[in-house]
Enzyme design. Structure first.
Site, PDB file in Angstrom:
ATOM      1  N   GLY A  83      -7.902  58.657 -25.102  1.00 10.04           N
ATOM      2  CA  GLY A  83      -6.001  58.287 -25.973  1.00 10.04           C
ATOM      3  C   GLY A  83      -5.980  57.889 -26.642  1.00 10.04           C
TER       4      GLY A  83
ATOM      5  N   ASP B  49      -6.915  71.050 -32.744  1.00 11.21           N
ATOM      6  CA  ASP B  49      -7.983  70.282 -32.338  1.00 11.21           C
ATOM      7  C   ASP B  49      -9.300  70.474 -31.825  1.00 11.21           C
ATOM      8  OD1 ASP B  49      -6.102  68.587 -31.781  1.00 11.21           O
ATOM      9  OD2 ASP B  49      -5.738  67.922 -30.183  1.00 11.21           O
TER      10      ASP B  49
END
Ligand code: GLA
Length: 383
Positions: A124, A174
């Site tokens: 997160g 990513d």
């Protein structure tokens, strides 16, 4: 890379499976600028970092597989001819998703295997621990079973695992940054051609630091997918492949046909894409002021137009603005929590970190975490 994590994963594997493993490191990433532009075929400016996933692999002589997650103290076991998804949010879906996508490509994994992995990116944080995990799995299995995938093929396997088995319709930033990172460099990536130019990052008297809010607000996955579909619908109204192809003038031509909310979101994407290109020029000229302003503008757009920020992130960026030694700061990654990235004068970095930590604690009654970062190479074998 974290030597004690490598040692822990290696000995964790040997203790469990009594054989020497193949070891893979797959990094997380930062992103200097270019948020939510990747799935619009636009530009982004990420870099792989020295934090990520270390994974140990070896074949076994059964038909079944075991994967042990050190950080969670949990194992999943499955058979290759029956890959079943786990509950939503389960870390195992990243692993199973990658395996299922490898199988969909028609490649046969010829034996059972065991994996032990651990990481040093907090979940997160907006630093792509998921892409790091996906890439470590596809890279490890590709090596172990000689599957013959190129790095380019592997990042799309990782991305599809996230789309189809995790349910986040992410872009390619990513997975790309984690797979193709270059030490001391950031990558100006064109998400349409999926090719990048490396830029050596040396800000002389400035440095990048990350400040983690240590929050992740729920519903971030659905909010992410919603924004992606808004962008796609505006692009189709404009008759273009992706918002990357639109100018502000083009967008103006359909202003009456879209809601103000969606208009602002599309406008943000068009402007952010331009900011990435401007930022690459600022970096080339070592123009810290220009780069910093673009970073602040990016945050402003993410907060007010794209609406993916949150109070904790906004507070950290406001704190940065109050400090004359922070050239730029913004939320990083998908949003709704995670880290801010800050471009700070080295000489004032320590005192900024102290001030912001205290202020955050006072305001939210919880601690933020601060990380120094080193830019590292992408996914690879640990010798
Ligand atoms: C997440 C996604 C990326 C990208 C960013 C926002 O990290 O995985 O593909 O869209 O959010 O820039």
């Amino acid at each position: 890379m974290n030597a004690s994590l490598v040692a822990q994963v290696k000995s964790g594997f040997i203790d469990r499976f009594k054989t020497e493993p193949l070891l893979i490191f797959s990094p997380g990433r930062i992103n200097i600028i270019g948020e939510h532009t990747d799935y619009n075929d636009g530009f982004v400016f990420p870099a792989a970092v020295n934090k990520g996933i270390v994974a140990a692999f070896q074949k076994n002589d059964s038909n079944s597989c075991q994967v042990y997650a050190i950080n969670k103290h949990e194992t999943i076991a499955f058979s290759l001819d029956n890959i079943q998804l786990l509950d939503k949010e389960h870390w195992g879906n990243y692993v199973l998703g990658v395996i299922a996508e490898i199988q969909k490509k028609g490649k046969k994994i010829e034996a059972g295997f065991n994996i032990v992995f651990g990481g040093d990116i907090p979940g997160g944080a907006g630093m792509s621990s998921s892409a790091a995990l996906e890439n470590s799995i596809v890279f490890g299995l590709n090596t172990l079973f000689n599957l013959g995938f190129t790095r380019q093929e592997m990042i799309f396997i990782s991305q599809r695992a996230e789309h189809n088995y995790v349910g986040v319709k992410c872009g390619i930033m990513d997975q790309y940054a984690s797979m193709f990172g270059i030490k001391n460099n950031a990558l100006l990536l064109d998400c349409r051609t999926v090719e990048s130019d490396p830029f050596e990052i040396d800000f002389k008297d400035h440095e990048l630091i990350l400040i983690n809010t240590n929050v992740k607000h729920s519903l971030s996955d659905s909010a992410y997918n919603d924004r992606r579909s808004v962008c796609e619908s505006v692009a189709s109204m404009l008759n273009i492949m992706a918002l990357r192809d639109a100018t502000e003038v083009d967008l103006l031509s359909i202003k009456d046909e879209v809601s103000e909310e969606n208009y602002q979101k599309a406008l943000y994407v068009i402007q952010e894409n331009e900011r990435v290109v401007e930022a690459s020029k600022a970096i080339q000229n070592n123009n810290i002021t220009a780069l910093g302003n673009l970073i602040y503008d990016s945050h402003h757009g993410l907060k007010t137009q794209y609406k993916v920020s949150c109070d904790e992130l906004d507070f950290l960026v406001d704190q940065a603005k109050l400090n004359g030694h922070v050239a730029g700061a913004r939320m990083m990654g998908g949003g709704f929590g995670g880290c801010t990235i800050n471009l700070v004068a080295k000489k004032a970095s320590k005192s900024f970190q102290e001030t912001v930590s205290k202020a955050y604690k006072n305001r939210f009654n919880k601690a933020c975490s601060i990380y120094a970062i080193e830019l590292s190479n992408g996914t690879g074998i640990i010798p």
